[in-house]
Write a protein that holds these residues in place. Sequence first.
Motif, PDB file in Angstrom:
ATOM      1  N   ASN A  29       0.804  -1.222   0.000  1.00 15.64           N
ATOM      2  CA  ASN A  29       0.000   0.000   0.000  1.00 15.64           C
ATOM      3  C   ASN A  29       0.830   1.261   0.000  1.00 15.64           C
ATOM      4  O   ASN A  29       0.288   2.364  -0.024  1.00 15.64           O
ATOM      5  CB  ASN A  29      -0.924   0.008   1.228  1.00 15.64           C
ATOM      6  CG  ASN A  29      -1.847  -1.180   1.242  1.00 15.64           C
ATOM      7  OD1 ASN A  29      -2.497  -1.472   0.236  1.00 15.64           O
ATOM      8  ND2 ASN A  29      -1.892  -1.889   2.355  1.00 15.64           N
ATOM      9  N   LYS A  30       2.128   1.118   0.070  1.00 21.77           N
ATOM     10  CA  LYS A  30       3.032   2.259   0.079  1.00 21.77           C
ATOM     11  C   LYS A  30       4.425   1.763  -0.267  1.00 21.77           C
ATOM     12  O   LYS A  30       4.674   0.548  -0.272  1.00 21.77           O
ATOM     13  CB  LYS A  30       3.045   2.937   1.451  1.00 21.77           C
ATOM     14  CG  LYS A  30       3.503   2.031   2.592  1.00 21.77           C
ATOM     15  CD  LYS A  30       3.418   2.755   3.925  1.00 21.77           C
ATOM     16  CE  LYS A  30       3.896   1.865   5.054  1.00 21.77           C
ATOM     17  NZ  LYS A  30       3.827   2.548   6.364  1.00 21.77           N
ATOM     18  N   VAL A  31       5.325   2.687  -0.565  1.00 25.03           N
ATOM     19  CA  VAL A  31       6.701   2.265  -0.786  1.00 25.03           C
ATOM     20  C   VAL A  31       7.349   2.011   0.572  1.00 25.03           C
ATOM     21  O   VAL A  31       6.872   2.490   1.607  1.00 25.03           O
ATOM     22  CB  VAL A  31       7.511   3.303  -1.595  1.00 25.03           C
ATOM     23  CG1 VAL A  31       6.893   3.514  -2.973  1.00 25.03           C
ATOM     24  CG2 VAL A  31       7.657   4.611  -0.844  1.00 25.03           C
ATOM     25  N   VAL A  32       8.436   1.264   0.548  1.00 24.63           N
ATOM     26  CA  VAL A  32       9.107   0.865   1.781  1.00 24.63           C
ATOM     27  C   VAL A  32      10.584   1.233   1.686  1.00 24.63           C
ATOM     28  O   VAL A  32      11.216   1.019   0.645  1.00 24.63           O
ATOM     29  CB  VAL A  32       8.963  -0.660   2.004  1.00 24.63           C
ATOM     30  CG1 VAL A  32       9.704  -1.092   3.255  1.00 24.63           C
ATOM     31  CG2 VAL A  32       7.489  -1.042   2.089  1.00 24.63           C
ATOM     32  N   ILE A  33      11.124   1.790   2.753  1.00 22.28           N
ATOM     33  CA  ILE A  33      12.547   2.121   2.811  1.00 22.28           C
ATOM     34  C   ILE A  33      13.262   1.075   3.647  1.00 22.28           C
ATOM     35  O   ILE A  33      12.861   0.777   4.773  1.00 22.28           O
ATOM     36  CB  ILE A  33      12.766   3.517   3.421  1.00 22.28           C
ATOM     37  CG1 ILE A  33      12.156   4.590   2.502  1.00 22.28           C
ATOM     38  CG2 ILE A  33      14.257   3.783   3.643  1.00 22.28           C
ATOM     39  CD1 ILE A  33      12.228   6.010   3.067  1.00 22.28           C
ATOM     40  N   ASP A  34      14.325   0.495   3.083  1.00 27.03           N
ATOM     41  CA  ASP A  34      15.146  -0.473   3.807  1.00 27.03           C
ATOM     42  C   ASP A  34      16.123   0.301   4.694  1.00 27.03           C
ATOM     43  O   ASP A  34      17.033   0.963   4.182  1.00 27.03           O
ATOM     44  CB  ASP A  34      15.907  -1.335   2.804  1.00 27.03           C
ATOM     45  CG  ASP A  34      16.801  -2.378   3.477  1.00 27.03           C
ATOM     46  OD1 ASP A  34      16.942  -2.333   4.718  1.00 27.03           O
ATOM     47  OD2 ASP A  34      17.363  -3.214   2.758  1.00 27.03           O
ATOM     48  N   PRO A  35      15.960   0.233   6.015  1.00 22.62           N
ATOM     49  CA  PRO A  35      16.830   1.016   6.892  1.00 22.62           C
ATOM     50  C   PRO A  35      18.298   0.602   6.801  1.00 22.62           C
ATOM     51  O   PRO A  35      19.182   1.390   7.137  1.00 22.62           O
ATOM     52  CB  PRO A  35      16.269   0.760   8.298  1.00 22.62           C
ATOM     53  CG  PRO A  35      15.477  -0.492   8.176  1.00 22.62           C
ATOM     54  CD  PRO A  35      14.983  -0.554   6.763  1.00 22.62           C
ATOM     55  N   ALA A  36      18.563  -0.591   6.326  1.00 18.97           N
ATOM     56  CA  ALA A  36      19.957  -1.042   6.180  1.00 18.97           C
ATOM     57  C   ALA A  36      20.644  -0.344   5.010  1.00 18.97           C
ATOM     58  O   ALA A  36      21.869  -0.316   4.932  1.00 18.97           O
ATOM     59  CB  ALA A  36      19.995  -2.557   5.979  1.00 18.97           C
ATOM     60  N   LYS A  37      19.842   0.231   4.104  1.00 19.74           N
ATOM     61  CA  LYS A  37      20.405   0.908   2.932  1.00 19.74           C
ATOM     62  C   LYS A  37      20.260   2.421   3.000  1.00 19.74           C
ATOM     63  O   LYS A  37      20.944   3.141   2.272  1.00 19.74           O
ATOM     64  CB  LYS A  37      19.737   0.400   1.656  1.00 19.74           C
ATOM     65  CG  LYS A  37      20.070  -1.024   1.306  1.00 19.74           C
ATOM     66  CD  LYS A  37      19.438  -1.379  -0.030  1.00 19.74           C
ATOM     67  CE  LYS A  37      19.842  -2.766  -0.497  1.00 19.74           C
ATOM     68  NZ  LYS A  37      19.161  -3.121  -1.761  1.00 19.74           N
ATOM     69  N   CYS A  38      19.355   2.927   3.816  1.00 21.17           N
ATOM     70  CA  CYS A  38      19.137   4.380   3.884  1.00 21.17           C
ATOM     71  C   CYS A  38      20.228   5.042   4.717  1.00 21.17           C
ATOM     72  O   CYS A  38      20.424   4.705   5.883  1.00 21.17           O
ATOM     73  CB  CYS A  38      17.775   4.684   4.500  1.00 21.17           C
ATOM     74  SG  CYS A  38      17.508   6.459   4.737  1.00 21.17           S
ATOM     75  N   THR A  39      20.917   5.988   4.083  1.00 20.14           N
ATOM     76  CA  THR A  39      21.941   6.759   4.792  1.00 20.14           C
ATOM     77  C   THR A  39      21.471   8.192   5.050  1.00 20.14           C
ATOM     78  O   THR A  39      22.287   9.055   5.362  1.00 20.14           O
ATOM     79  CB  THR A  39      23.246   6.829   3.976  1.00 20.14           C
ATOM     80  OG1 THR A  39      22.994   7.532   2.750  1.00 20.14           O
ATOM     81  CG2 THR A  39      23.792   5.448   3.672  1.00 20.14           C
ATOM     82  N   GLU A  40      20.170   8.423   4.900  1.00 19.24           N
ATOM     83  CA  GLU A  40      19.645   9.799   4.936  1.00 19.24           C
ATOM     84  C   GLU A  40      20.291  10.637   3.835  1.00 19.24           C
ATOM     85  O   GLU A  40      20.414  11.841   3.949  1.00 19.24           O
ATOM     86  CB  GLU A  40      19.900  10.478   6.284  1.00 19.24           C
ATOM     87  CG  GLU A  40      18.929  10.092   7.364  1.00 19.24           C
ATOM     88  CD  GLU A  40      19.102  10.942   8.590  1.00 19.24           C
ATOM     89  OE1 GLU A  40      19.121  12.186   8.466  1.00 19.24           O
ATOM     90  OE2 GLU A  40      19.225  10.362   9.674  1.00 19.24           O
ATOM     91  N   CYS A  41      20.751   9.946   2.807  1.00 17.87           N
ATOM     92  CA  CYS A  41      21.447  10.557   1.665  1.00 17.87           C
ATOM     93  C   CYS A  41      22.847  11.053   2.032  1.00 17.87           C
ATOM     94  O   CYS A  41      23.512  11.693   1.215  1.00 17.87           O
ATOM     95  CB  CYS A  41      20.633  11.654   0.988  1.00 17.87           C
ATOM     96  SG  CYS A  41      19.243  11.024   0.036  1.00 17.87           S
ATOM     97  N   VAL A  42      23.312  10.749   3.229  1.00 21.08           N
ATOM     98  CA  VAL A  42      24.703  11.072   3.590  1.00 21.08           C
ATOM     99  C   VAL A  42      25.633  10.371   2.600  1.00 21.08           C
ATOM    100  O   VAL A  42      25.451   9.206   2.272  1.00 21.08           O
ATOM    101  CB  VAL A  42      25.001  10.622   5.042  1.00 21.08           C
ATOM    102  CG1 VAL A  42      26.501  10.570   5.309  1.00 21.08           C
ATOM    103  CG2 VAL A  42      24.315  11.555   6.022  1.00 21.08           C
ATOM    104  N   GLY A  43      26.612  11.123   2.090  1.00 18.82           N
ATOM    105  CA  GLY A  43      27.532  10.613   1.091  1.00 18.82           C
ATOM    106  C   GLY A  43      27.165  11.054  -0.310  1.00 18.82           C
ATOM    107  O   GLY A  43      27.987  10.992  -1.220  1.00 18.82           O
ATOM    108  N   PHE A  44      25.902  11.503  -0.488  1.00 13.18           N
ATOM    109  CA  PHE A  44      25.440  11.918  -1.815  1.00 13.18           C
ATOM    110  C   PHE A  44      24.886  13.348  -1.828  1.00 13.18           C
ATOM    111  O   PHE A  44      25.256  14.148  -2.682  1.00 13.18           O
ATOM    112  CB  PHE A  44      24.344  10.979  -2.321  1.00 13.18           C
ATOM    113  CG  PHE A  44      24.852   9.643  -2.751  1.00 13.18           C
ATOM    114  CD1 PHE A  44      25.395   9.458  -4.015  1.00 13.18           C
ATOM    115  CD2 PHE A  44      24.790   8.556  -1.893  1.00 13.18           C
ATOM    116  CE1 PHE A  44      25.862   8.223  -4.418  1.00 13.18           C
ATOM    117  CE2 PHE A  44      25.260   7.313  -2.283  1.00 13.18           C
ATOM    118  CZ  PHE A  44      25.806   7.137  -3.546  1.00 13.18           C
TER     119      PHE A  44
END
Length: 88
Positions: A29-44
Motif C-alpha cells: 500500500n506504500k513504498v518501503v525504505i530499507d533502513p539497512a540501505k538508507c543513509t539519509e542521503c549522507v555521502g550523496f
Amino acid sequence: MAFMVTDDCALCMACIEECPNEAITEGDNKVVIDPAKCTECVGFYAAQKCAEVCPSGACVPDPNQKEDEAALMAKYQALHPGRAPTKD
Ligand code: SF4
C-alpha cells in the motif's frame, strides 16, 4: 536515523528513482525504505531526496532507527566501497 514512509504515501513512485542507495521498493500500500540501505542521503546529498520529491510529505525520519552522522557515513562506505562521498 534512516527515513521511513508513512501511510500518507500515494504510491506515486517519485522517490524510488531518486534514492542514491536503491533503498526504496514498492510495497503493498506504500513504498518501503530499507533502513539497512538508507543513509539519509549522507555521502550523496545535503538533503534527503525522497523527502524532497514526495508530494505527500510521507518520507520522514524513523524514530526507531536513530543513527548519528558517523554511523550514516559508515553505512554509506559499506554500501559504496571506494566511492568518494559527494554532497550537493
Ligand atoms: Fe534513499 Fe536518501 Fe530517502 Fe534514505 S533519505 S531512502 S538514502 S533518498
